[in-house]
Design a protein around this motif. Sequence first.
Motif, PDB file in Angstrom:
ATOM      1  N   SER A 181       0.828  -1.219   0.000  1.00  0.00           N
ATOM      2  CA  SER A 181       0.000   0.000   0.000  1.00  0.00           C
ATOM      3  C   SER A 181       0.857   1.261   0.000  1.00  0.00           C
ATOM      4  N   ARG A 185       0.410   4.149  -2.607  1.00  0.00           N
ATOM      5  CA  ARG A 185       0.101   5.501  -2.119  1.00  0.00           C
ATOM      6  C   ARG A 185       0.940   6.546  -2.860  1.00  0.00           C
ATOM      7  N   ARG A 189      -1.088   9.496  -4.607  1.00  0.00           N
ATOM      8  CA  ARG A 189      -0.788  10.895  -4.256  1.00  0.00           C
ATOM      9  C   ARG A 189      -0.456  11.702  -5.497  1.00  0.00           C
ATOM     10  N   SER A 213      -6.802   0.581  -1.378  1.00  0.00           N
ATOM     11  CA  SER A 213      -6.034   1.780  -1.743  1.00  0.00           C
ATOM     12  C   SER A 213      -6.862   2.741  -2.591  1.00  0.00           C
TER      13      SER A 213
END
Length: 257
Positions: A181, A185, A189, A213
């Motif tokens: 994850s 991420r 992002r 996620s």
Amino acid sequence: MSKSSFDIQALTLGDVPAAARLSADAFETDRQTEMKGSGKEPYDLNKHWLESLPSLLRNPRIVILKVVDEASGDEASGDVMGYCIWGFRGFQPEEMPVVEGRSHPPADASPAKPKDKQESSADPEPKPEPEPETDPIKRLEARTSADMQAWMAEAMPEGTRCIFVVGLSVSPKYQGRGVGSALLRWGTRFCDDNGVFAWVQSSEPAWRMYGKSGFQVIRALDMDLDEYAPMPPPNEGPGAKWGHYVFRYMKYLPKKR
Ligand SMILES: CC(C)(COP(=O)(O)OP(=O)(O)OC[C@H]1O[C@@H](n2cnc3c(N)ncnc32)[C@H](O)[C@@H]1OP(=O)(O)O)[C@@H](O)C(=O)NCCC(=O)NCCS
């Protein structure tokens, strides 16, 4: 190690053997990979990644991220715990994100290859009809690859800016600690910051993790592995089946900032 403490760096050429081994280990229990390994010419994931990763590392529109075990002092093994290959569509090399350890753009990025002569639409030479495929594994690969082409044409028409997961593997030794994850991420992002979406063709075992996620299933390809298997699963007793394997195309939509 707390989930937030992972340091994300660029995978390097020196990491390739460890990364290839890691992927082979991570997919060892993946049903489709197991089935493909039972053929006459067993599919060798370690060899595949040993051959593919160096050119992916040179590709200016690919970012390969790793998480290394550098927990605390003497306990840190220095192992690559997991890595993720992110592809970028519609981004110029100079717009690519900067990652610690990755040259920007890669120093040896070669210019786009000229179109292969055979691919040219102006080529007047008729092409012979391909022979019908008899190797069942190659039939499976042709089916999954055709489905992927159809998905890509639909999801990424000309002019689309997005990112996609080319590969994600976490070593079985380090699974369940948040490495996967953390690698995702980084991409989600980027999506939030740049207002672009991300997509992945998820393996059967990983789709719930992508769901956690923020990815959503958009399309699925359900493959009856026994239709393509060269033999029933060995060592599983009489009448054993490979079963169905579902590839899920999943999308992460950017959150408005
Ligand atoms: C899928 C994979 C990348 C997950 O990596 P990981 O580091 O173990 O995942 P994380 O620890 O970050 O897990 C994140 C969340 O997903 C969940 N999760 C992870 N794998 C899962 C699985 N197979 N089934 C259901 N949930 C799963 C975790 O429980 C965790 O949930 P939580 O946040 O509620 O605690 C890893 O198991 C792997 O390499 N698998 C084999 C290769 C593969 O299929 N790769 C994906 C290619 S598309």
